[in-house]
Write a protein that holds these residues in place. Structure first.
Motif, PDB file in Angstrom:
ATOM      1  N   ILE A  32      56.397  30.186 -56.817  1.00 56.34           N
ATOM      2  CA  ILE A  32      55.872  28.820 -56.733  1.00 56.34           C
ATOM      3  C   ILE A  32      54.358  28.881 -56.915  1.00 56.34           C
ATOM      4  N   PHE A  33      53.856  28.067 -57.846  1.00 53.74           N
ATOM      5  CA  PHE A  33      52.422  28.008 -58.131  1.00 53.74           C
ATOM      6  C   PHE A  33      51.871  26.710 -57.575  1.00 53.74           C
ATOM      7  N   ASP A  34      50.820  26.800 -56.775  1.00 49.12           N
ATOM      8  CA  ASP A  34      50.171  25.635 -56.186  1.00 49.12           C
ATOM      9  C   ASP A  34      49.028  25.200 -57.099  1.00 49.12           C
ATOM     10  N   GLU A  35      49.191  24.071 -57.764  1.00 48.21           N
ATOM     11  CA  GLU A  35      48.176  23.573 -58.700  1.00 48.21           C
ATOM     12  C   GLU A  35      46.845  23.292 -57.988  1.00 48.21           C
ATOM     13  N   LYS A  36      46.926  22.836 -56.767  1.00 48.57           N
ATOM     14  CA  LYS A  36      45.712  22.487 -56.023  1.00 48.57           C
ATOM     15  C   LYS A  36      44.839  23.713 -55.754  1.00 48.57           C
ATOM     16  N   THR A  37      45.460  24.787 -55.309  1.00 51.15           N
ATOM     17  CA  THR A  37      44.698  26.008 -54.994  1.00 51.15           C
ATOM     18  C   THR A  37      44.612  26.963 -56.175  1.00 51.15           C
ATOM     19  N   GLN A  38      45.382  26.662 -57.251  1.00 50.20           N
ATOM     20  CA  GLN A  38      45.452  27.524 -58.437  1.00 50.20           C
ATOM     21  C   GLN A  38      45.859  28.949 -58.051  1.00 50.20           C
ATOM     22  N   SER A  39      46.866  29.029 -57.177  1.00 50.79           N
ATOM     23  CA  SER A  39      47.320  30.323 -56.676  1.00 50.79           C
ATOM     24  C   SER A  39      48.825  30.250 -56.415  1.00 50.79           C
ATOM     25  N   TYR A  40      49.462  31.403 -56.464  1.00 52.51           N
ATOM     26  CA  TYR A  40      50.867  31.462 -56.086  1.00 52.51           C
ATOM     27  C   TYR A  40      50.978  31.372 -54.572  1.00 52.51           C
ATOM     28  N   VAL A  41      52.048  30.765 -54.108  1.00 56.24           N
ATOM     29  CA  VAL A  41      52.275  30.594 -52.681  1.00 56.24           C
ATOM     30  C   VAL A  41      52.915  31.871 -52.146  1.00 56.24           C
ATOM     31  N   TYR A  42      52.345  32.404 -51.093  1.00 55.41           N
ATOM     32  CA  TYR A  42      52.837  33.655 -50.536  1.00 55.41           C
ATOM     33  C   TYR A  42      52.598  33.714 -49.033  1.00 55.41           C
ATOM     34  N   ILE A  43      53.260  34.690 -48.422  1.00 53.01           N
ATOM     35  CA  ILE A  43      53.044  35.017 -47.014  1.00 53.01           C
ATOM     36  C   ILE A  43      52.546  36.459 -46.975  1.00 53.01           C
ATOM     37  N   ARG A  44      51.452  36.696 -46.280  1.00 46.01           N
ATOM     38  CA  ARG A  44      50.891  38.044 -46.164  1.00 46.01           C
ATOM     39  C   ARG A  44      51.791  38.887 -45.263  1.00 46.01           C
ATOM     40  N   LYS A  45      52.096  40.106 -45.717  1.00 44.08           N
ATOM     41  CA  LYS A  45      52.917  41.014 -44.917  1.00 44.08           C
ATOM     42  C   LYS A  45      52.118  41.485 -43.703  1.00 44.08           C
ATOM     43  N   SER A  46      52.821  41.837 -42.647  1.00 50.01           N
ATOM     44  CA  SER A  46      52.156  42.335 -41.440  1.00 50.01           C
ATOM     45  C   SER A  46      53.057  43.370 -40.771  1.00 50.01           C
ATOM     46  N   GLY A  47      52.523  44.009 -39.755  1.00 52.39           N
ATOM     47  CA  GLY A  47      53.299  44.971 -38.972  1.00 52.39           C
ATOM     48  C   GLY A  47      53.863  46.102 -39.806  1.00 52.39           C
ATOM     49  N   ALA A  48      55.139  46.421 -39.554  1.00 52.14           N
ATOM     50  CA  ALA A  48      55.798  47.535 -40.232  1.00 52.14           C
ATOM     51  C   ALA A  48      55.881  47.323 -41.744  1.00 52.14           C
ATOM     52  N   ALA A  49      56.057  46.070 -42.169  1.00 47.82           N
ATOM     53  CA  ALA A  49      56.139  45.788 -43.609  1.00 47.82           C
ATOM     54  C   ALA A  49      54.814  46.111 -44.302  1.00 47.82           C
ATOM     55  N   LEU A  50      53.705  45.738 -43.677  1.00 49.55           N
ATOM     56  CA  LEU A  50      52.393  46.049 -44.249  1.00 49.55           C
ATOM     57  C   LEU A  50      52.133  47.554 -44.207  1.00 49.55           C
ATOM     58  N   ASP A  51      52.522  48.197 -43.124  1.00 51.71           N
ATOM     59  CA  ASP A  51      52.353  49.655 -43.024  1.00 51.71           C
ATOM     60  C   ASP A  51      53.115  50.374 -44.133  1.00 51.71           C
ATOM     61  N   ALA A  52      54.305  49.894 -44.450  1.00 49.96           N
ATOM     62  CA  ALA A  52      55.102  50.497 -45.528  1.00 49.96           C
ATOM     63  C   ALA A  52      54.399  50.342 -46.872  1.00 49.96           C
ATOM     64  N   GLN A  53      53.777  49.184 -47.097  1.00 52.82           N
ATOM     65  CA  GLN A  53      53.059  48.964 -48.352  1.00 52.82           C
ATOM     66  C   GLN A  53      51.822  49.857 -48.434  1.00 52.82           C
ATOM     67  N   LYS A  54      51.148  50.027 -47.321  1.00 48.54           N
ATOM     68  CA  LYS A  54      49.976  50.915 -47.300  1.00 48.54           C
ATOM     69  C   LYS A  54      50.394  52.358 -47.570  1.00 48.54           C
ATOM     70  N   ALA A  55      51.554  52.752 -47.093  1.00 49.47           N
ATOM     71  CA  ALA A  55      52.065  54.099 -47.367  1.00 49.47           C
ATOM     72  C   ALA A  55      52.357  54.254 -48.863  1.00 49.47           C
ATOM     73  N   LYS A  56      52.903  53.209 -49.504  1.00 51.60           N
ATOM     74  CA  LYS A  56      53.127  53.250 -50.949  1.00 51.60           C
ATOM     75  C   LYS A  56      51.802  53.392 -51.688  1.00 51.60           C
TER      76      LYS A  56
END
Length: 176
Positions: A32-56
């Protein structure tokens, strides 16, 4: 002259992305693209999910540290790339020029890409995650390859403008 202009003004790169966000998708599975912010809509990962991405990200850094070839970077991409535009969409990579209009791209990527020399890799962070950008070297005649058409839509106009600018610049000293 087209080939010389291309080789001098464009940089071919491959991009490996490790996402630190989860995109919100519509009913068709598209971001989903938000025309107002000119950005895709997302949720920032946190906790274990973010740690897994940092490991990648660390694993990619370790792979890059061993030195790269196009084949080894493609291997890293197969293992770790989470870019929503998969490499099969642009099998030859992305093509950027310093003065290009790259709306719709993550701005940090073309800005870093055009500074690379053949064989170099750089890492940039965006609001979406970490992007490893590798420059395998320009392939001959890329501007004529239909698979690369998205990057060369205005190529002929750019060449004409460049020649015109050179022509005018050469004659400016004669103007009094």
């Amino acid at each position: 002259q087209k080939e010389a202009y291309y080789q001098e003004n464009y940089r071919r790169v491959r991009v490996l992305t490790v996402l630190y966000v989860t995109y919100q998708l519509d009913d068709d599975g598209e971001r989903i693209f938000d025309e107002k912010t000119q950005s895709y809509v997302y949720i920032r990962k946190s906790g274990a999910a973010l740690d897994a991405q940092k490991a990648k990200t660390d694993a990619v850094r370790a792979g890059v540290a061993y030195g790269l070839s196009d084949e080894s970077f493609l291997s890293l991409m197969k293992t770790y790339n989470e870019d929503t535009v998969k490499e099969d969409a642009y099998p030859n990579g992305y093509y950027f020029s310093a003065d290009g209009d790259y709306r719709g791209y993550i701005s940090e990527i073309p800005a870093a890409a055009v500074k690379l020399k053949d064989g170099e890799v750089t890492e940039v962070e965006s609001e979406y995650g970490v992007h490893f950008i590798y420059a395998p070297g320009n392939d001959k005649g890329a501007y004529a390859n239909e698979k690369n058409a998205d990057f060369f839509a205005d190529f002929d106009d750019r060449i004409r403008m460049s020649f015109f600018e050179d022509y005018i610049e050469a004659r400016l000293p004669d103007v009094k």
